[in-house]
Motif scaffolding. Structure first.
Motif, PDB file in Angstrom:
ATOM      1  N   TYR A  27       0.833  -1.205   0.000  1.00 15.85           N
ATOM      2  CA  TYR A  27       0.000   0.000   0.000  1.00 15.85           C
ATOM      3  C   TYR A  27       0.872   1.261   0.000  1.00 15.85           C
ATOM      4  CZ  TYR A  27      -2.779  -3.822   1.782  1.00 15.85           C
ATOM      5  OH  TYR A  27      -3.354  -5.045   1.962  1.00 15.85           O
ATOM      6  N   THR A  57      -5.232  -4.794  16.114  1.00 19.84           N
ATOM      7  CA  THR A  57      -6.509  -4.882  15.418  1.00 19.84           C
ATOM      8  C   THR A  57      -6.244  -4.718  13.922  1.00 19.84           C
ATOM      9  OG1 THR A  57      -6.782  -2.533  15.910  1.00 19.84           O
ATOM     10  CG2 THR A  57      -7.937  -4.094  17.326  1.00 19.84           C
ATOM     11  N   ARG A  59      -8.515  -3.189  11.494  1.00 14.56           N
ATOM     12  CA  ARG A  59      -9.610  -2.413  10.896  1.00 14.56           C
ATOM     13  C   ARG A  59      -9.194  -1.777   9.578  1.00 14.56           C
ATOM     14  NH1 ARG A  59     -14.117  -1.098  13.756  1.00 14.56           N
ATOM     15  NH2 ARG A  59     -14.280   0.873  12.642  1.00 14.56           N
ATOM     16  N   CYS A  60      -7.971  -1.250   9.530  1.00 13.66           N
ATOM     17  CA  CYS A  60      -7.526  -0.606   8.298  1.00 13.66           C
ATOM     18  C   CYS A  60      -7.435  -1.640   7.179  1.00 13.66           C
ATOM     19  CB  CYS A  60      -6.180   0.092   8.516  1.00 13.66           C
ATOM     20  SG  CYS A  60      -5.652   1.015   7.058  1.00 13.66           S
ATOM     21  N   GLY A  63     -10.681  -2.466   5.871  1.00  8.63           N
ATOM     22  CA  GLY A  63     -11.161  -1.381   5.015  1.00  8.63           C
ATOM     23  C   GLY A  63     -10.534  -1.452   3.627  1.00  8.63           C
ATOM     24  N   LEU A  64      -9.237  -1.705   3.581  1.00 11.17           N
ATOM     25  CA  LEU A  64      -8.548  -1.807   2.290  1.00 11.17           C
ATOM     26  C   LEU A  64      -9.124  -2.950   1.469  1.00 11.17           C
ATOM     27  CD1 LEU A  64      -4.910  -1.144   3.521  1.00 11.17           C
ATOM     28  CD2 LEU A  64      -6.286   0.360   2.069  1.00 11.17           C
ATOM     29  N   THR A  66     -12.182  -4.017   1.699  1.00 14.61           N
ATOM     30  CA  THR A  66     -13.487  -3.528   1.220  1.00 14.61           C
ATOM     31  C   THR A  66     -13.321  -2.720  -0.065  1.00 14.61           C
ATOM     32  OG1 THR A  66     -14.338  -3.419   3.469  1.00 14.61           O
ATOM     33  CG2 THR A  66     -15.496  -2.089   1.816  1.00 14.61           C
ATOM     34  N   TYR A  67     -12.233  -1.958  -0.136  1.00 14.26           N
ATOM     35  CA  TYR A  67     -11.975  -1.153  -1.337  1.00 14.26           C
ATOM     36  C   TYR A  67     -11.368  -1.988  -2.469  1.00 14.26           C
ATOM     37  CZ  TYR A  67     -12.947   2.986   1.498  1.00 14.26           C
ATOM     38  OH  TYR A  67     -13.546   3.930   2.299  1.00 14.26           O
ATOM     39  N   LEU A  69      -8.618  -3.967  -2.363  1.00 13.92           N
ATOM     40  CA  LEU A  69      -7.176  -4.214  -2.389  1.00 13.92           C
ATOM     41  C   LEU A  69      -6.869  -5.589  -1.797  1.00 13.92           C
ATOM     42  CD1 LEU A  69      -5.617  -0.768  -1.415  1.00 13.92           C
ATOM     43  CD2 LEU A  69      -6.222  -1.656  -3.649  1.00 13.92           C
ATOM     44  N   ASP A  77      -3.305  -2.457  12.788  1.00 11.65           N
ATOM     45  CA  ASP A  77      -3.477  -1.005  12.860  1.00 11.65           C
ATOM     46  C   ASP A  77      -2.298  -0.325  13.558  1.00 11.65           C
ATOM     47  OD1 ASP A  77      -5.970  -1.084  11.572  1.00 11.65           O
ATOM     48  OD2 ASP A  77      -6.953  -1.636  13.455  1.00 11.65           O
ATOM     49  N   LEU A  80       0.792  -0.575  11.453  1.00 13.96           N
ATOM     50  CA  LEU A  80       0.792   0.367  10.328  1.00 13.96           C
ATOM     51  C   LEU A  80       1.518   1.661  10.674  1.00 13.96           C
ATOM     52  CD1 LEU A  80      -2.749   0.143   8.733  1.00 13.96           C
ATOM     53  CD2 LEU A  80      -0.581   0.016   7.512  1.00 13.96           C
TER      54      LEU A  80
END
Lengths: 295, 295
Positions: A27, A57, A59-60, A63-64, A66-67, A69, A77, A80
């Protein structure tokens, strides 16, 4: 091993030279898996699974995903923040060793963690189906495929990071950790200048076997060995790979039958229990490892 | 307002043109606060505080803070995926409107959310102590300082994003949301071409007052008004700012005394309860707003 030596010698006495051939961009963020593991281990924030930040966790990453990726590399998290901070600093012109020092200071790590080099080196794994980055082979592919060859792209022009050769020259004892002889230790040794610096310290250098009973204690070391052209997966084979840099070799008591072959290489063989299931055992083995060369 | 119109008209009937002057880079990631709020509102994932992803965690931000980075902009872990995805896509050459469509599709948003422009525009706030980016002034500084002037850097050469002028031309009704007339609606209107496109749709355009009783319903709109040289903070002042683009103006029943002044501008003044404390009230007001121009 890093944790054990830090416990026994004190973090301030420890300099670890760390493989960066596995480093990858995910990313757009620079991820240095081996440096991160060492940092988190010494900060006491490593997760129980052996990598990543403790109890992280995701979550990010969710989310990625979901988009749309690809999210096969499990970046947590909190983890990151490490990659984001590193990427920002690299973008500002800082070097990997400088950034490692900054991170260690921020996390209260007194040891010095040095990348083997500040230059980009990419470990590439060629399998029957193609060429993969190291993490793609190991994590995404689960190290299932046969390896035809292994290259360290960029290694020829890589320069040891500032402090690496100096640390090797100044160390009272040098420990070659029981990691992969090909894609972890092997990568470090392939950086021009590092092997030569170790050769002159051979008497003070001890390597620890990553093999018991012909099988790697953890990870697919046998696959990497085979991929590098070594068909034997044994303690003796390890001692052979390190014979020019490590005058002493620690192998598991269960491999006692291999001692004569190792001694025949001109290497002092020392039998110990090399399993380190917990922090106490890591300190115990580190103590034994350091004692083996200070005799 | 976006939520209300989406409820009443259906998401697929809604195109929102969104301010991007507040966009900033945090940690190397492109953050588009207004686009994100609209996206999350329509996805049903907006947090109760009015921005950010619902029930987000802040582990990454905590980590960045540990590494010594400034962490005043509250980027949550799930929210970071949005900024990371956008940054990756921008880096790959995609435009903000394309990325917005991708995100909406991923999150099940049927509305079309368009940035006012794909070009960079930076809203800058000049205070007695210096020039600040919009988010620095609003979030970091808490909008406490007097504003001497406001500029939209880059606005002169900004081009409306693909679809913006077309949406204005094709809309059955155009609603100017009750947002800041200076730094939100004002920024959009300042993109060359947008104001002109609205002027010819004046009869179908209705603006909603963000002011009740001389005070902004929310936010420091009065500071921005003063900073832009308007000393009056009233519904009438709002109607005056929008008189050329909005033939109809909705103001709160509590401001009924301002109706004559607004009608004197050649604007149809409509009294309604403009507070929208919940989704039901948003739908109620949207219904009334759309009805006000379809008469």
């Amino acid at each position: 091993m890093v944790d054990g030596v830090a416990q026994v010698a004190g973090q301030s006495q420890l300099t670890a030279i760390v493989n960066t051939g596995d480093d990858s961009d995910f990313y757009g963020l620079r991820v240095c898996p081996d440096l991160d593991i060492c940092t988190y281990v010494l900060a006491g924030t490593i997760d129980a699974r052996g990598w990543g930040y403790a109890s992280d966790t995701f979550r990010c990453l969710e989310g990625l995903s979901t988009y749309g990726l690809d999210a096969w590399f499990g970046l947590g998290d909190r983890d990151l923040a490490t990659h984001l901070f590193r990427t920002i600093r690299l973008g500002a012109g800082h070097t990997l060793d400088q950034i490692s020092r900054e991170m260690c200071a921020a996390l209260g790590v007194d040891a010095t963690l040095l990348p083997m080099t500040n230059d980009r080196v990419h470990t590439r794994i060629t399998t029957p189906t193609g060429v993969l980055a190291f993490q793609e082979y190991l994590v995404k592919g689960g190290a299932k495929e046969e390896i035809l060859s292994i290259t360290f792209d960029g290694i020829e022009t890589a320069v040891p990071a500032p402090g690496v050769l100096e640390a090797i020259a100044a160390a009272s004892t040098i420990v070659v950790a029981p990691s992969s002889p090909i894609v972890s230790i092997g990568t470090i040794l392939a950086v021009p200048g590092i092997r030569d610096a170790l050769i002159v310290r051979r008497a003070d250098c001890v390597a620890v076997s990553p093999i018991i009973g012909g099988r790697p204690v953890e990870g697919p070391a046998h696959r990497f060995l085979a991929g590098a052209g070594y068909n034997e997966c044994s303690a003796t084979q390890m001692a052979r790979l390190y014979a020019d840099v490590a005058g002493t070799f620690i192998l598991d008591t269960r491999d006692a039958n291999e001692v004569p072959a190792i001694e025949a290489l001109g290497v002092q063989a020392v039998l110990r229990d090399i399993l380190m299931p917990d922090r106490t055992q890591r300190a115990r083995l580190a103590d034994e490892v350091l004692a083996a060369v200070s005799v």
